[in-house]
Every structure is written in C-alpha cells, then in structure tokens.
Design an enzyme around this catalytic site. Structure first.
Site, PDB file in Angstrom:
ATOM      1  N   GLU A  80       2.611   0.053  17.188  1.00 63.10           N
ATOM      2  CA  GLU A  80       2.610  -1.294  18.169  1.00 63.10           C
ATOM      3  C   GLU A  80       3.900  -1.051  18.880  1.00 63.10           C
ATOM      4  O   GLU A  80       4.158  -2.088  20.031  1.00 63.10           O
ATOM      5  CB  GLU A  80       2.618  -2.431  16.967  1.00 63.10           C
ATOM      6  N   GLY A 128      -4.547  -3.765   1.909  1.00 65.47           N
ATOM      7  CA  GLY A 128      -4.464  -5.085   2.110  1.00 65.47           C
ATOM      8  C   GLY A 128      -5.855  -5.683   2.356  1.00 65.47           C
ATOM      9  O   GLY A 128      -6.245  -5.104   3.401  1.00 65.47           O
ATOM     10  N   TYR A 133       5.114  -8.559  16.328  1.00 63.73           N
ATOM     11  CA  TYR A 133       5.113  -7.713  15.417  1.00 63.73           C
ATOM     12  C   TYR A 133       5.751  -6.210  16.225  1.00 63.73           C
ATOM     13  O   TYR A 133       6.630  -5.642  15.724  1.00 63.73           O
ATOM     14  CB  TYR A 133       3.842  -7.238  14.583  1.00 63.73           C
ATOM     15  N   GLY A 156     -13.636 -10.168  14.333  1.00 59.03           N
ATOM     16  CA  GLY A 156     -13.100 -10.149  15.949  1.00 59.03           C
ATOM     17  C   GLY A 156     -13.615  -9.328  16.872  1.00 59.03           C
ATOM     18  O   GLY A 156     -15.004  -9.033  16.876  1.00 59.03           O
ATOM     19  N   GLN A 175       0.791  -1.043  -0.008  1.00 59.74           N
ATOM     20  CA  GLN A 175      -0.026  -0.079   0.248  1.00 59.74           C
ATOM     21  C   GLN A 175       0.967   1.298   0.125  1.00 59.74           C
ATOM     22  O   GLN A 175       0.833   1.890  -0.912  1.00 59.74           O
ATOM     23  CB  GLN A 175      -0.901  -0.082   1.195  1.00 59.74           C
ATOM     24  N   ASN A 203      -2.069   3.433  12.470  1.00 63.94           N
ATOM     25  CA  ASN A 203      -2.714   2.875  11.227  1.00 63.94           C
ATOM     26  C   ASN A 203      -3.327   3.942  10.052  1.00 63.94           C
ATOM     27  O   ASN A 203      -3.564   4.987  10.336  1.00 63.94           O
ATOM     28  CB  ASN A 203      -3.992   2.196  11.773  1.00 63.94           C
ATOM     29  N   SER A 256       6.331   1.598  13.896  1.00 56.62           N
ATOM     30  CA  SER A 256       4.591   1.383  14.039  1.00 56.62           C
ATOM     31  C   SER A 256       4.196   1.789  15.560  1.00 56.62           C
ATOM     32  O   SER A 256       5.129   1.691  16.474  1.00 56.62           O
ATOM     33  CB  SER A 256       4.499  -0.093  13.867  1.00 56.62           C
ATOM     34  N   PRO A 268      -4.607 -12.979  20.745  1.00 55.36           N
ATOM     35  CA  PRO A 268      -4.138 -13.255  22.274  1.00 55.36           C
ATOM     36  C   PRO A 268      -3.964 -12.028  22.893  1.00 55.36           C
ATOM     37  O   PRO A 268      -3.906 -12.173  24.124  1.00 55.36           O
ATOM     38  CB  PRO A 268      -2.944 -14.130  21.858  1.00 55.36           C
TER      39      PRO A 268
HETATM   40  P1  NAP Z   1       2.038  -3.694   3.048  1.00 60.54           P
HETATM   41  O1  NAP Z   1       0.980  -3.106   2.053  1.00 60.54           O
HETATM   42  O2  NAP Z   1       1.725  -5.238   3.659  1.00 60.54           O
HETATM   43  O3  NAP Z   1       3.244  -3.819   2.319  1.00 60.54           O
HETATM   44  C1  NAP Z   1       4.406  -4.633   2.792  1.00 60.54           C
HETATM   45  C2  NAP Z   1       5.195  -4.922   1.691  1.00 60.54           C
HETATM   46  O4  NAP Z   1       6.539  -5.571   2.236  1.00 60.54           O
HETATM   47  C3  NAP Z   1       4.651  -5.984   0.743  1.00 60.54           C
HETATM   48  O5  NAP Z   1       4.739  -5.521  -0.658  1.00 60.54           O
HETATM   49  C4  NAP Z   1       5.686  -7.120   0.685  1.00 60.54           C
HETATM   50  O6  NAP Z   1       5.980  -7.873  -0.427  1.00 60.54           O
HETATM   51  C5  NAP Z   1       6.930  -6.747   1.551  1.00 60.54           C
HETATM   52  N1  NAP Z   1       7.538  -7.793   2.291  1.00 60.54           N
HETATM   53  C6  NAP Z   1       7.011  -8.373   3.078  1.00 60.54           C
HETATM   54  N2  NAP Z   1       8.203  -9.211   3.614  1.00 60.54           N
HETATM   55  C7  NAP Z   1       9.095  -8.993   2.673  1.00 60.54           C
HETATM   56  C8  NAP Z   1      10.448  -9.834   2.535  1.00 60.54           C
HETATM   57  N3  NAP Z   1      10.909 -10.749   3.579  1.00 60.54           N
HETATM   58  N4  NAP Z   1      11.371  -9.454   1.547  1.00 60.54           N
HETATM   59  C9  NAP Z   1      10.708  -8.382   0.709  1.00 60.54           C
HETATM   60  N5  NAP Z   1       9.692  -7.715   0.742  1.00 60.54           N
HETATM   61  C10 NAP Z   1       8.864  -8.205   1.848  1.00 60.54           C
HETATM   62  O7  NAP Z   1       2.177  -2.738   4.170  1.00 60.54           O
HETATM   63  P2  NAP Z   1       1.976  -1.224   4.213  1.00 60.54           P
HETATM   64  O8  NAP Z   1       0.676  -0.825   4.905  1.00 60.54           O
HETATM   65  O9  NAP Z   1       2.158  -0.592   2.765  1.00 60.54           O
HETATM   66  O10 NAP Z   1       3.084  -0.718   5.323  1.00 60.54           O
HETATM   67  C11 NAP Z   1       4.185  -0.324   4.785  1.00 60.54           C
HETATM   68  C12 NAP Z   1       5.320  -0.421   6.088  1.00 60.54           C
HETATM   69  O11 NAP Z   1       4.769   0.197   7.324  1.00 60.54           O
HETATM   70  C13 NAP Z   1       5.276  -1.723   6.817  1.00 60.54           C
HETATM   71  O12 NAP Z   1       6.780  -2.107   7.133  1.00 60.54           O
HETATM   72  C14 NAP Z   1       4.319  -1.742   7.838  1.00 60.54           C
HETATM   73  O13 NAP Z   1       4.774  -2.867   8.821  1.00 60.54           O
HETATM   74  C15 NAP Z   1       4.589  -0.401   8.210  1.00 60.54           C
HETATM   75  N6  NAP Z   1       3.283   0.038   8.886  1.00 60.54           N
HETATM   76  C16 NAP Z   1       2.248   0.353   8.198  1.00 60.54           C
HETATM   77  C17 NAP Z   1       1.140   0.691   9.027  1.00 60.54           C
HETATM   78  C18 NAP Z   1      -0.256   0.878   8.174  1.00 60.54           C
HETATM   79  O14 NAP Z   1      -1.103   1.067   9.074  1.00 60.54           O
HETATM   80  N7  NAP Z   1      -0.166   0.667   6.942  1.00 60.54           N
HETATM   81  C19 NAP Z   1       1.242   1.191  10.141  1.00 60.54           C
HETATM   82  C20 NAP Z   1       2.454   1.209  10.806  1.00 60.54           C
HETATM   83  C21 NAP Z   1       3.571   0.792  10.359  1.00 60.54           C
HETATM   84  P3  NAP Z   1       4.772  -8.908  -1.283  1.00 60.54           P
HETATM   85  O15 NAP Z   1       3.932  -7.649  -2.057  1.00 60.54           O
HETATM   86  O16 NAP Z   1       5.565  -9.906  -1.794  1.00 60.54           O
HETATM   87  O17 NAP Z   1       3.874  -9.545   0.036  1.00 60.54           O
HETATM   88  O1  F7E Z   2      -6.650  -4.761  13.060  1.00 65.93           O
HETATM   89  C1  F7E Z   2      -9.534  -5.727  15.037  1.00 65.93           C
HETATM   90  C2  F7E Z   2      -8.021  -5.921  15.533  1.00 65.93           C
HETATM   91  O2  F7E Z   2      -5.210  -5.699  11.372  1.00 65.93           O
HETATM   92  C3  F7E Z   2      -7.195  -3.083  13.490  1.00 65.93           C
HETATM   93  C4  F7E Z   2      -0.887  -2.631  10.542  1.00 65.93           C
HETATM   94  O3  F7E Z   2      -0.804  -1.777   9.433  1.00 65.93           O
HETATM   95  O4  F7E Z   2      -1.546  -0.885  12.092  1.00 65.93           O
HETATM   96  C5  F7E Z   2      -2.058  -2.321  11.405  1.00 65.93           C
HETATM   97  O5  F7E Z   2      -2.092  -3.440  12.317  1.00 65.93           O
HETATM   98  C6  F7E Z   2      -8.037  -3.685  14.798  1.00 65.93           C
HETATM   99  C7  F7E Z   2      -7.355  -4.734  15.865  1.00 65.93           C
HETATM  100  O6  F7E Z   2      -4.561  -3.460  11.989  1.00 65.93           O
HETATM  101  C8  F7E Z   2     -10.673  -8.124  13.068  1.00 65.93           C
HETATM  102  O7  F7E Z   2      -8.105  -6.878  16.722  1.00 65.93           O
HETATM  103  C9  F7E Z   2     -11.392  -6.871  14.936  1.00 65.93           C
HETATM  104  O8  F7E Z   2      -7.749  -4.250  17.114  1.00 65.93           O
HETATM  105  O9  F7E Z   2      -6.187  -3.688  10.395  1.00 65.93           O
HETATM  106  P1  F7E Z   2      -5.652  -4.426  11.605  1.00 65.93           P
HETATM  107  P2  F7E Z   2      -3.536  -3.767  13.254  1.00 65.93           P
HETATM  108  O10 F7E Z   2      -3.475  -4.996  14.033  1.00 65.93           O
HETATM  109  O11 F7E Z   2      -3.749  -2.380  14.416  1.00 65.93           O
HETATM  110  C10 F7E Z   2      -0.399  -0.787  12.804  1.00 65.93           C
HETATM  111  C11 F7E Z   2       0.148   0.192  13.520  1.00 65.93           C
HETATM  112  C12 F7E Z   2       0.612  -1.715  12.037  1.00 65.93           C
HETATM  113  O12 F7E Z   2       1.776  -1.264  12.253  1.00 65.93           O
HETATM  114  C13 F7E Z   2       0.499  -2.769  11.242  1.00 65.93           C
HETATM  115  O13 F7E Z   2       1.515  -2.939  10.174  1.00 65.93           O
HETATM  116  O14 F7E Z   2      -9.067  -4.546  14.363  1.00 65.93           O
HETATM  117  N1  F7E Z   2      -9.956  -6.729  14.312  1.00 65.93           N
HETATM  118  N2  F7E Z   2     -11.565  -7.912  13.952  1.00 65.93           N
HETATM  119  C14 F7E Z   2      -9.847  -7.188  13.140  1.00 65.93           C
HETATM  120  N3  F7E Z   2      -8.459  -7.168  12.403  1.00 65.93           N
HETATM  121  C15 F7E Z   2      -8.460  -7.922  11.459  1.00 65.93           C
HETATM  122  N4  F7E Z   2      -7.214  -7.993  10.761  1.00 65.93           N
HETATM  123  N5  F7E Z   2      -9.371  -8.707  11.122  1.00 65.93           N
HETATM  124  C16 F7E Z   2     -10.686  -8.994  11.680  1.00 65.93           C
HETATM  125  O15 F7E Z   2     -11.386  -9.696  11.429  1.00 65.93           O
END
Ligand code: NAP
Ligand code: F7E
Length: 317
Positions: free
Chosen positions: A123, A181, A145, A207, A12, A174, A121, A275
């Site tokens: 997190e 995704g 994570y 959930g 993304q 977030n 993050s 969990p």
């Molecule tokens: P994303 O859509 O899941 O994109 C992550 C990318 O990393 C994917 O294209 C994936 O490749 C690639 N990747 C995963 N494992 C890899 C590996 N071992 N080697 C090479 N490439 C790998 O995530 P995003 O939402 O764009 O987030 C970007 C970054 O910000 C991530 O590091 C995420 O943890 C961090 N982040 C995101 C959020 C959020 O809310 N979006 C919040 C906090 C932090 P494939 O396409 O091949 O799977």
């Molecule tokens: O969950 C609850 C779940 O998976 C958000 C990543 O980009 O932001 C993201 O992580 C909330 C949580 O995001 C479902 O338990 C309920 O409380 O969309 P999520 P995340 O876990 O906050 C952080 C900042 C990152 O760094 C990460 O890369 O929603 N929830 N029901 C659910 N979540 C999912 N996925 N699916 C459910 O059915």
C-alpha cells in the site's frame, strides 16, 4: 537460545511466525492486547511468553522490551485493514506510524539493540507509475493506511542509516491463509462459500469484483521475515508473487471448491466499495530470491481452495 519478541503475535502472521521460531528453538515472547482473541495461538500457547500491552502505551512497551531483552523484534502489530483506515485515519496513523517510531526509538536506547523487522505494505506504492513494483519504486500512498505504512517504512530506513540499527522492512503484498482475519476479502469469500454450502448463509455482498491483488501464502511470507534478520546486513525486500488475480477469481475458485455457481449468490454492495482502491499493485520479488533465496511457491487456486475447505471444517456447529 535466541530470544524473539513479536508485536501482533495474535494475528495471522504473528501466529505463523511464532510457530516458525519455536521450531527453531527460539524463546518466543509476544505482545497481545487485553482484548486480543488468542485462538490462532491455541495449540502452542503454553510454549510462548505473552505480555499484555497496547502499542500506544509507551511505558508498558518499553518495560517489556527492557525485561525481555530480545535478540530479534518482529513488528507485526497495528491496525491492518485498509478500508477501515478511511473511517479511523487518526487511530490508524497512531498505531502504525507513531507506534513504529516509538518502538524504533526505544530499541535505539537499549544497551544492545535487537535486530528489527517491520511489516511494511504494498500500500506504500498506492498509485504506482510502474508495474511490477520493487524496492526502488517511489512511494505514492493513496490510503490512510498506506500513508501510515510509508511513514513507518521510511523511519526504519532513517534509523538504519543514521543510527546503524539492524532494521529491515518487508514490503509485503497481500498474503492469506486459513488464519486470515474475517474482514479481508479472501477469507470473507471462502467462509461465505462454506456457509452457503452448509445452509448457514444465503448470499454474499461484496464491493469491487474486478479489483486485483497479488495474493501469496502467509506461511511462506513469515519465513522471509525471519531470513531478513539472519543476513549479514540489513535491507528492505519486496515479498510478492508477481501475479495478479481479481476478486472475482477468488469468488469463482471458492464457490467451485464447494460445487456452487457463484452467480446465484454473490451481489455487489456499494457499502464495500472504497473511496480510493489502489490498482496495479503487483510486486517483483527478485531481490528476495537473489539474496534471501526466498521464492513464493503456493498456487493461488490451491490456497483459496484450502481456505474454503478449512472454513467448511471449522464451521460453527
Ligand atoms: P492481523 O491479523 O490484523 O494482525 C495484526 C495484529 O496487530 C493483531 O493481533 C492486533 O491485535 C495487533 N494490533 C493492532 N493494533 C494494535 C495496538 N494498538 N497495540 C497492540 N497490538 C495491536 O494482520 P496480519 O495479516 O497478521 O499482518 C501483520 C502485519 O503485516 C500488519 O502490520 C499488517 O499491516 C502487515 N501487512 C499484512 C499484509 C497481509 O496481507 N496480511 C500485507 C502487508 C502488510 P488484536 O488481536 O488485539 O486485534
Ligand atoms: O481487499 C476488494 C478491496 O481488504 C482486497 C491487508 O492485509 O493487503 C491487505 O489489504 C481487495 C480490495 O485487502 C470487498 O476493495 C471487494 O481491492 O482483502 P482486502 P487489502 O485492502 O488489499 C495489504 C497489502 C495490506 O497491507 C493490508 O494490511 O478486495 N474488495 N469487496 C473487498 N475487500 C474487503 N475487505 N471486503 C469486501 O467486501
């Protein structure tokens, strides 16, 4: 022409950041995996230089870094699903913690180390004692994570202080978009609302509906990533909206966008409970506003509505 290398370019954030940099006349290189789906890059792929590597493959990543000699590296690649990190803790730590350390070490060895952005993050705060969190809030990760991100984030700080690297952490809350995704909760809900409206799905299993998050717009967050690397000095910044919404609020907004009553379709399923699920993660973006001039603008309701309408348009035939 400045040159940038993006890990995780097919994700993304990677896709939006690539567009942002192309619009600023960067030569944009990106790392994808053999298995990566490139649909987010489709409309501008011809303008990118894509390299194939897994971040766990040091030799290949080092070669790409040396050959491209980027001015800026945006490190967005890695396992990004918090729920999955409980099932695959080791792989998560390998790609996030060790993957980031490897990159930092490679960059440090280059004759001209590029500026480096790391996608950290919220997190890392896990179970914070204070809300909202900012750059001074202690790390207390509660998920594999979050723990891996805390390691990576701290290594960025260590390499910056010890070796003088221009390395920054964006502590990202977030952020969502129509390119989010499918396994993240906002997209799961928006796509389900669209599919139920179109008769392609009957119900939606989720959930914890009362879980809350600080949700922003990914297109705004990638701009701040770029701004961090344009400053005179490297630093870490919280990127957040400062506002909390519940999963139930996402459901209500998405189903309202397609004119349905969510209570007729949504059920709770323990399979999607975690969990451990951090609560009270809400960020204070004051430093980013003061130094980068960055402020989150998108409204939660508009963002979720946009994602739902986009899901209606892109539904499979
Ligand atoms: P994303 O859509 O899941 O994109 C992550 C990318 O990393 C994917 O294209 C994936 O490749 C690639 N990747 C995963 N494992 C890899 C590996 N071992 N080697 C090479 N490439 C790998 O995530 P995003 O939402 O764009 O987030 C970007 C970054 O910000 C991530 O590091 C995420 O943890 C961090 N982040 C995101 C959020 C959020 O809310 N979006 C919040 C906090 C932090 P494939 O396409 O091949 O799977
Ligand atoms: O969950 C609850 C779940 O998976 C958000 C990543 O980009 O932001 C993201 O992580 C909330 C949580 O995001 C479902 O338990 C309920 O409380 O969309 P999520 P995340 O876990 O906050 C952080 C900042 C990152 O760094 C990460 O890369 O929603 N929830 N029901 C659910 N979540 C999912 N996925 N699916 C459910 O059915």
């Amino acid at each position: 022409m400045p040159r940038a290398l993006i890990t995780g370019i097919a994700g993304q954030d990677g896709s939006y950041l690539a567009e942002w940099l192309l619009a600023r006349d960067y030569e944009v290189h990106g790392i994808v995996r053999e298995s990566s789906c490139l649909k987010r890059l489709q409309s501008f792929k011809a303008r990118l230089v894509l390299h194939c590597a897994d971040l766990n493959d040091s030799a290949t990543v080092r070669r790409i870094l040396t050959e491209t000699a980027p001015d800026e590296v945006y490190h967005l690649g890695g396992q990004s699903h918090v729920g999955l990190s409980f099932e695959q803790a080791e792989a998560t730590c390998e790609s996030i913690a060790i993957g980031t350390l490897r990159l930092l070490e490679m960059i440090r060895a280059l004759p001209q180390p590029p500026r480096f952005f790391n996608a950290s993050s919220s997190e890392v705060f896990g179970r914070p004692e204070t809300s909202p969190q900012d750059e001074q809030t202690p790390f207390r990760p509660a998920t594999p994570y979050g723990c891996a991100k805390a390691f990576a984030t701290q290594m960025v700080v260590i390499e910056r202080h010890t070796f003088g690297l221009f390395a920054c952490n964006g502590i990202l809350y977030n952020h969502e978009s129509p390119r989010r995704g499918d396994n993240f909760v906002t997209q799961k809900i928006c796509r389900a609302a669209a599919a139920i409206k179109q008769g392609r799905q009957q119900e939606l299993s989720l959930g914890n509906l009362s879980s809350q998050r600080d949700w922003g717009d990914a297109r705004e967050y990638v701009q701040a990533m770029w701004l961090m690397l344009q400053q005179a000095t490297p630093a870490d910044y919280v990127l957040a909206t400062g506002k909390l919404h519940s999963v139930q609020a996402v459901v209500e907004t998405a189903f309202a966008a397609v004119g349905l009553n969510w209570r007729d379709y949504v059920k709770m399923d323990p399979r999607f409970m975690r969990p451990e699920d951090p609560a009270r993660l809400v960020g204070n973006p004051a430093k980013a506003e003061k130094i980068l001039g960055w402020r989150p603008i998108a409204s939660f309701t508009r963002l979720i509505t946009e994602m739902t309408l986009s899901a209606l348009e892109t539904a499979p035939a």
